[in-house]
Design a protein around this motif. Sequence first.
Motif, PDB file in Angstrom:
ATOM      1  N   LYS A 247      -8.793   3.929  -6.383  1.00 15.98           N
ATOM      2  CA  LYS A 247      -9.086   3.035  -5.589  1.00 15.98           C
ATOM      3  C   LYS A 247      -7.994   2.664  -4.486  1.00 15.98           C
ATOM      4  O   LYS A 247      -6.841   2.127  -4.893  1.00 15.98           O
ATOM      5  CB  LYS A 247      -9.430   1.832  -6.621  1.00 15.98           C
ATOM      6  CG  LYS A 247     -10.068   0.511  -5.990  1.00 15.98           C
ATOM      7  CD  LYS A 247     -10.727  -0.211  -6.858  1.00 15.98           C
ATOM      8  CE  LYS A 247     -11.026  -1.469  -6.302  1.00 15.98           C
ATOM      9  NZ  LYS A 247     -11.259  -2.525  -7.375  1.00 15.98           N
ATOM     10  N   PRO A 248      -8.069   2.158  -3.484  1.00 15.89           N
ATOM     11  CA  PRO A 248      -7.342   1.808  -2.427  1.00 15.89           C
ATOM     12  C   PRO A 248      -6.774   0.308  -2.873  1.00 15.89           C
ATOM     13  O   PRO A 248      -7.536  -0.735  -3.231  1.00 15.89           O
ATOM     14  CB  PRO A 248      -8.000   1.449  -1.123  1.00 15.89           C
ATOM     15  CG  PRO A 248      -9.339   2.533  -1.199  1.00 15.89           C
ATOM     16  CD  PRO A 248      -9.578   2.556  -2.551  1.00 15.89           C
TER      17      PRO A 248
ATOM     18  N   GLN B  11      -1.177   7.030   0.780  1.00 13.54           N
ATOM     19  CA  GLN B  11      -2.171   6.070   0.355  1.00 13.54           C
ATOM     20  C   GLN B  11      -1.835   5.275  -0.838  1.00 13.54           C
ATOM     21  O   GLN B  11      -1.387   5.579  -1.990  1.00 13.54           O
ATOM     22  CB  GLN B  11      -3.520   6.949  -0.100  1.00 13.54           C
ATOM     23  CG  GLN B  11      -3.910   7.809   1.020  1.00 13.54           C
ATOM     24  CD  GLN B  11      -4.898   8.677   0.744  1.00 13.54           C
ATOM     25  OE1 GLN B  11      -5.528   8.949  -0.336  1.00 13.54           O
ATOM     26  NE2 GLN B  11      -5.307   9.596   1.486  1.00 13.54           N
ATOM     27  N   ALA B  12      -1.909   3.921  -0.443  1.00 15.24           N
ATOM     28  CA  ALA B  12      -1.505   2.929  -1.442  1.00 15.24           C
ATOM     29  C   ALA B  12      -2.717   2.689  -2.355  1.00 15.24           C
ATOM     30  O   ALA B  12      -3.801   2.581  -1.942  1.00 15.24           O
ATOM     31  CB  ALA B  12      -1.411   1.446  -0.921  1.00 15.24           C
ATOM     32  N   VAL B  13      -2.347   2.912  -3.595  1.00 20.33           N
ATOM     33  CA  VAL B  13      -3.797   3.089  -4.748  1.00 20.33           C
ATOM     34  C   VAL B  13      -3.314   1.895  -5.796  1.00 20.33           C
ATOM     35  O   VAL B  13      -2.403   1.620  -6.382  1.00 20.33           O
ATOM     36  CB  VAL B  13      -3.317   4.211  -5.427  1.00 20.33           C
ATOM     37  CG1 VAL B  13      -4.582   4.500  -6.570  1.00 20.33           C
ATOM     38  CG2 VAL B  13      -3.745   5.630  -4.549  1.00 20.33           C
ATOM     39  N   GLU B  14      -4.326   1.205  -6.153  1.00 25.88           N
ATOM     40  CA  GLU B  14      -4.374   0.100  -6.931  1.00 25.88           C
ATOM     41  C   GLU B  14      -3.936   0.164  -8.308  1.00 25.88           C
ATOM     42  O   GLU B  14      -3.119  -0.512  -8.776  1.00 25.88           O
ATOM     43  CB  GLU B  14      -5.764  -0.476  -7.100  1.00 25.88           C
ATOM     44  CG  GLU B  14      -5.878  -1.629  -7.810  1.00 25.88           C
ATOM     45  CD  GLU B  14      -7.456  -2.419  -7.962  1.00 25.88           C
ATOM     46  OE1 GLU B  14      -7.991  -2.074  -8.657  1.00 25.88           O
ATOM     47  OE2 GLU B  14      -7.729  -3.094  -7.047  1.00 25.88           O
ATOM     48  N   SER B  15      -4.159   1.439  -8.918  1.00 28.18           N
ATOM     49  CA  SER B  15      -3.764   1.696 -10.449  1.00 28.18           C
ATOM     50  C   SER B  15      -2.212   2.105 -10.387  1.00 28.18           C
ATOM     51  O   SER B  15      -1.642   1.444 -11.250  1.00 28.18           O
ATOM     52  CB  SER B  15      -4.640   3.029 -10.989  1.00 28.18           C
ATOM     53  OG  SER B  15      -4.311   4.117 -10.139  1.00 28.18           O
ATOM     54  N   ILE B  16      -1.736   2.719  -9.309  1.00 26.67           N
ATOM     55  CA  ILE B  16      -0.151   2.937  -9.261  1.00 26.67           C
ATOM     56  C   ILE B  16       0.408   1.498  -8.969  1.00 26.67           C
ATOM     57  O   ILE B  16       1.418   1.262  -9.362  1.00 26.67           O
ATOM     58  CB  ILE B  16       0.095   4.068  -8.347  1.00 26.67           C
ATOM     59  CG1 ILE B  16      -0.773   5.318  -8.651  1.00 26.67           C
ATOM     60  CG2 ILE B  16       1.601   4.124  -8.350  1.00 26.67           C
ATOM     61  CD1 ILE B  16      -0.637   6.160  -7.735  1.00 26.67           C
TER      62      ILE B  16
ATOM     63  N   ARG C 236       1.658  11.881  -2.371  1.00 25.34           N
ATOM     64  CA  ARG C 236       0.511  11.764  -1.508  1.00 25.34           C
ATOM     65  C   ARG C 236       0.059  10.150  -1.870  1.00 25.34           C
ATOM     66  O   ARG C 236      -0.523   9.433  -0.980  1.00 25.34           O
ATOM     67  CB  ARG C 236      -0.841  12.490  -1.626  1.00 25.34           C
ATOM     68  CG  ARG C 236      -0.743  13.849  -1.126  1.00 25.34           C
ATOM     69  CD  ARG C 236      -0.790  13.608   0.293  1.00 25.34           C
ATOM     70  NE  ARG C 236      -1.906  12.708   0.888  1.00 25.34           N
ATOM     71  CZ  ARG C 236      -2.926  13.206   1.190  1.00 25.34           C
ATOM     72  NH1 ARG C 236      -3.578  14.202   0.747  1.00 25.34           N
ATOM     73  NH2 ARG C 236      -3.563  12.204   1.863  1.00 25.34           N
ATOM     74  N   TRP C 237       0.183   9.608  -3.149  1.00 26.48           N
ATOM     75  CA  TRP C 237      -0.465   8.381  -3.384  1.00 26.48           C
ATOM     76  C   TRP C 237       0.912   7.471  -3.596  1.00 26.48           C
ATOM     77  O   TRP C 237       1.911   7.752  -4.402  1.00 26.48           O
ATOM     78  CB  TRP C 237      -1.182   8.475  -4.571  1.00 26.48           C
ATOM     79  CG  TRP C 237      -2.342   9.449  -4.223  1.00 26.48           C
ATOM     80  CD1 TRP C 237      -3.463   8.923  -3.445  1.00 26.48           C
ATOM     81  CD2 TRP C 237      -2.448  10.645  -4.640  1.00 26.48           C
ATOM     82  NE1 TRP C 237      -4.331   9.950  -3.317  1.00 26.48           N
ATOM     83  CE2 TRP C 237      -3.809  11.054  -4.089  1.00 26.48           C
ATOM     84  CE3 TRP C 237      -2.028  11.591  -5.389  1.00 26.48           C
ATOM     85  CZ2 TRP C 237      -4.011  12.173  -4.272  1.00 26.48           C
ATOM     86  CZ3 TRP C 237      -2.425  12.581  -5.643  1.00 26.48           C
ATOM     87  CH2 TRP C 237      -3.497  13.262  -4.999  1.00 26.48           C
TER      88      TRP C 237
ATOM     89  N   PHE D 252       5.871   6.453  -6.417  1.00 28.63           N
ATOM     90  CA  PHE D 252       5.214   7.882  -5.406  1.00 28.63           C
ATOM     91  C   PHE D 252       4.520   8.868  -6.596  1.00 28.63           C
ATOM     92  O   PHE D 252       5.619   9.302  -7.372  1.00 28.63           O
ATOM     93  CB  PHE D 252       6.316   8.515  -4.609  1.00 28.63           C
ATOM     94  CG  PHE D 252       7.075   7.646  -3.689  1.00 28.63           C
ATOM     95  CD1 PHE D 252       6.594   7.539  -2.366  1.00 28.63           C
ATOM     96  CD2 PHE D 252       8.289   6.917  -4.080  1.00 28.63           C
ATOM     97  CE1 PHE D 252       7.637   6.700  -1.381  1.00 28.63           C
ATOM     98  CE2 PHE D 252       8.789   6.163  -3.288  1.00 28.63           C
ATOM     99  CZ  PHE D 252       8.468   6.187  -1.743  1.00 28.63           C
ATOM    100  N   VAL D 253       3.395   9.448  -6.297  1.00 22.65           N
ATOM    101  CA  VAL D 253       2.901  10.278  -7.069  1.00 22.65           C
ATOM    102  C   VAL D 253       2.213  11.344  -6.237  1.00 22.65           C
ATOM    103  O   VAL D 253       1.564  10.895  -5.228  1.00 22.65           O
ATOM    104  CB  VAL D 253       1.801   9.677  -8.038  1.00 22.65           C
ATOM    105  CG1 VAL D 253       1.127  10.502  -8.784  1.00 22.65           C
ATOM    106  CG2 VAL D 253       2.239   8.468  -8.690  1.00 22.65           C
ATOM    107  N   GLY D 254       2.483  12.640  -6.865  1.00 25.65           N
ATOM    108  CA  GLY D 254       1.801  13.862  -6.103  1.00 25.65           C
ATOM    109  C   GLY D 254       1.426  14.942  -7.082  1.00 25.65           C
ATOM    110  O   GLY D 254       1.548  14.503  -8.458  1.00 25.65           O
TER     111      GLY D 254
END
Length: 170
Positions: free
Chosen positions: A38-39, A66-71, A149-150, A168-170
């Motif tokens: 989720k963005p 992409q900035a992700v809410e959960s991360i 990517r996230w 950062f997560v890939g």
Amino acid sequence: MTRALAGAALTGAVLMSAGPATAVTSQAPRVQNASNKKPAHLSPFSARLVAVMNQARKAHGLKPLQAVESIGKVASGWSAQIASQDELSHNPRLAAQIQRIFPNWRRIEENVGAMGGGSARSAADGQRLAEAYLDSPVHRANILDPHVRWIGVANAMGSDTIWNTIDFVG
């Protein structure tokens, strides 16, 4: 499956980076829940930070982060922790926390930084911190890693210091 964990840190701007460390696991791949991506809703500071990092990635022919809410929630918890301790360090539970929300991760990296005299709401200060990260070879390597990517981006205010975490997560 091969996984890598990396990190970097910065302050004044002071920075810290955790670079790739590899671990092997025999876990079978699992399907990721789309809600994990989720963005995120970003402050002007964080939005500018991400925009500058993505400009650098574009200049190197890479896809945008992409900035992700959960991360971002993981990064937020760590920013609050380092702000309360008034000391830069890396999240020792990062891999386990990301595993719960991104079970198929292949790469995790972390940049942490502290910047005095700014505002976590200021886009101009987000620009300054992004430039500091990009001027540091180890932080720049995390930002320009084609395998991530996230991201999760979060800031916490200390007395006169912005404490920043980028996961950062890939």
